[in-house]
Design a protein around this motif. Structure first.
Motif, PDB file in Angstrom:
ATOM      1  N   TYR A  15       0.843  -1.197   0.000  1.00 16.25           N
ATOM      2  CA  TYR A  15       0.000   0.000   0.000  1.00 16.25           C
ATOM      3  C   TYR A  15       0.883   1.255   0.000  1.00 16.25           C
ATOM      4  O   TYR A  15       1.677   1.446   0.921  1.00 16.25           O
ATOM      5  CB  TYR A  15      -0.902  -0.001   1.221  1.00 16.25           C
ATOM      6  N   ASN A  41      -3.182 -12.780  11.742  1.00 17.49           N
ATOM      7  CA  ASN A  41      -3.659 -11.418  11.448  1.00 17.49           C
ATOM      8  C   ASN A  41      -2.543 -10.632  10.792  1.00 17.49           C
ATOM      9  O   ASN A  41      -1.396 -10.696  11.224  1.00 17.49           O
ATOM     10  CB  ASN A  41      -4.055 -10.688  12.741  1.00 17.49           C
ATOM     11  N   SER A  46      -6.348 -10.667   3.060  1.00 23.16           N
ATOM     12  CA  SER A  46      -7.295  -9.809   2.324  1.00 23.16           C
ATOM     13  C   SER A  46      -6.593  -9.105   1.172  1.00 23.16           C
ATOM     14  O   SER A  46      -7.200  -8.849   0.122  1.00 23.16           O
ATOM     15  CB  SER A  46      -7.899  -8.753   3.255  1.00 23.16           C
ATOM     16  N   GLU A 165     -13.466 -13.654   4.503  1.00 23.21           N
ATOM     17  CA  GLU A 165     -13.998 -13.892   5.856  1.00 23.21           C
ATOM     18  C   GLU A 165     -15.512 -13.997   5.920  1.00 23.21           C
ATOM     19  O   GLU A 165     -16.173 -13.227   6.645  1.00 23.21           O
ATOM     20  CB  GLU A 165     -13.549 -12.755   6.789  1.00 23.21           C
TER      21      GLU A 165
HETATM   22  N1  LIG Z   1      -5.747   0.097   2.876  1.00 17.80           N
HETATM   23  C1  LIG Z   1      -4.588  -0.147   3.498  1.00 17.80           C
HETATM   24  N2  LIG Z   1      -3.643   0.813   3.595  1.00 17.80           N
HETATM   25  C2  LIG Z   1      -2.467   0.579   4.197  1.00 17.80           C
HETATM   26  N3  LIG Z   1      -2.117  -0.599   4.744  1.00 17.80           N
HETATM   27  C3  LIG Z   1      -3.021  -1.600   4.691  1.00 17.80           C
HETATM   28  C4  LIG Z   1      -4.298  -1.421   4.064  1.00 17.80           C
HETATM   29  N4  LIG Z   1      -4.975  -2.580   4.153  1.00 17.80           N
HETATM   30  C5  LIG Z   1      -4.160  -3.446   4.799  1.00 17.80           C
HETATM   31  N5  LIG Z   1      -2.992  -2.856   5.120  1.00 17.80           N
HETATM   32  C6  LIG Z   1      -1.861  -3.492   5.803  1.00 17.80           C
HETATM   33  O1  LIG Z   1      -1.480  -4.637   5.062  1.00 17.80           O
HETATM   34  C7  LIG Z   1      -1.129  -5.700   5.939  1.00 17.80           C
HETATM   35  C8  LIG Z   1      -1.931  -6.941   5.569  1.00 17.80           C
HETATM   36  O2  LIG Z   1      -3.307  -6.653   5.783  1.00 17.80           O
HETATM   37  P1  LIG Z   1      -4.454  -7.681   5.356  1.00 17.80           P
HETATM   38  O3  LIG Z   1      -5.735  -7.046   5.717  1.00 17.80           O
HETATM   39  O4  LIG Z   1      -4.229  -8.122   3.966  1.00 17.80           O
HETATM   40  O5  LIG Z   1      -4.119  -8.900   6.326  1.00 17.80           O
HETATM   41  P2  LIG Z   1      -5.028 -10.139   6.731  1.00 17.80           P
HETATM   42  O6  LIG Z   1      -4.152 -11.321   6.725  1.00 17.80           O
HETATM   43  O7  LIG Z   1      -6.246 -10.176   5.873  1.00 17.80           O
HETATM   44  O8  LIG Z   1      -5.397  -9.720   8.216  1.00 17.80           O
HETATM   45  P3  LIG Z   1      -6.696 -10.090   9.092  1.00 17.80           P
HETATM   46  O9  LIG Z   1      -6.675 -11.556   9.295  1.00 17.80           O
HETATM   47  O10 LIG Z   1      -6.450  -9.330  10.355  1.00 17.80           O
HETATM   48  O11 LIG Z   1      -7.908  -9.590   8.335  1.00 17.80           O
HETATM   49  C9  LIG Z   1      -1.368  -5.199   7.363  1.00 17.80           C
HETATM   50  O12 LIG Z   1      -0.116  -4.800   7.905  1.00 17.80           O
HETATM   51  C10 LIG Z   1      -2.275  -4.010   7.171  1.00 17.80           C
HETATM   52  O13 LIG Z   1      -2.051  -3.046   8.163  1.00 17.80           O
END
Ligand SMILES: Nc1ncnc2c1ncn2[C@@H]1O[C@H](COP(=O)(O)OP(=O)(O)OP(=O)(O)O)[C@@H](O)[C@H]1O
Length: 260
Positions: A15, A41, A46, A165
């Protein structure tokens, strides 16, 4: 044609100017299967779906849908190429009817006969959607609303549905129903890439599991083998060990095992 309906090859993505979230990630979704991504997490689960649906452009790597390279195309083009994304959280419009919510998914479909055919298809796949067709969506339970979201995503006849999810905020019984619906989608010929916190339940549903860590697929293989792996169980599945088998990923099983 490719054996895979969706291929994410060696993806690097993040990002803005922040550090990369995905660091050389490869995930492949074969036809007729549910592939699930599990991991801690913040592992980037996502983010994988956002890259797949065109919400986030990868810095490198490729996105291939049914053999066609669609890397860098936006969400609308991705939708047209056969990818539908059901976002995390609840996205039904409570003050609109079930019908209106589902039909929003067909706004890009011009052919009325096709829309009618899809309407019939989603109502047969998710009977509760058909039964509550004229009611306000806000009157449905959380699990029923999730089925409305699934139905909406299927109106464009996607090849692959990306589910972020789907069990979020649902009780265990409703979660079981929602996962049953995921299996119904798979059985109806729609491939599914599923992201879940509820890793054990997701692996019980999926054909192939991928464990994400540090922005790449740490291990992947047939979901039953991952479930039976005591080490994985302890690390990612809440520590309930079962049989002492270690998952072996093979290329034919979509698997990409990467170290480091
Ligand atoms: N829109 C965004 N802008 C900046 N950083 C982001 C954004 N979305 C996610 N991140 C960062 O990207 C990383 C991965 O996030 P992501 O949501 O893909 O993880 P995840 O495995 O789906 O987590 P969770 O299980 O908590 O939903 C994290 O460090 C998050 O802070």
């Amino acid at each position: 044609m490719s054996d895979y309906l969706l291929e994410l090859n060696d993806i690097e993505a993040g990002y803005g100017r922040a550090a990369l979230v995905l660091r050389g990630l490869t995930v492949k979704v074969p036809a007729g299967s549910v592939v699930c991504l599990v991991g801690p997490n913040g592992a980037g689960k996502s983010t994988v779906l956002k890259v797949a649906s065109g919400l986030l452009t990868p810095r490198s790597g490729s996105v291939v849908v049914d053999g066609v390279d669609v890397t860098g195309q936006g969400p609308q083009a991705m939708l047209a190429s056969g990818l539908a994304h059901v976002l995390q959280g609840h996205s039904v419009f409570r003050e609109m009817t079930v019908e209106e919510n589902v039909m929003l998914g067909a706004f890009t479909v011009r052919d009325k006969a096709k829309v009618a055919e899809r309407m019939e298809f989603v109502q047969s796949l998710f009977p509760i959607v058909g039964e509550r067709w004229k009611q306000l969506a806000g009157l449905l339970s959380g699990g029923q609303q999730k089925q409305v979201e699934f139905a909406r995503s299927l109106m464009v006849s996607p090849k692959v549905v990306l589910l972020d999810e789907p069990s979020m905020g649902l009780d265990p019984k409703t979660t079981a129903t929602v996962f049953d619906q995921v299996v119904r989608m798979r059985n109806a010929g729609i491939a599914v890439l599923l992201v879940e916190q509820n890793a054990r339940r997701a692996l019980e549903t999926a054909d192939v599991g991928c464990v994400l860590d540090l922005g790449r697929v740490h291990i992947s293989g047939p979901a039953p083998e991952l479930l039976a792996d005591p080490q994985l169980g302890a690390l990612y599945l809440g520590g309930r060990p079962s049989e002492p088998a270690h998952a072996q990923a093979t290329p034919a099983e979509t698997a990409t095992r990467e170290n480091g």
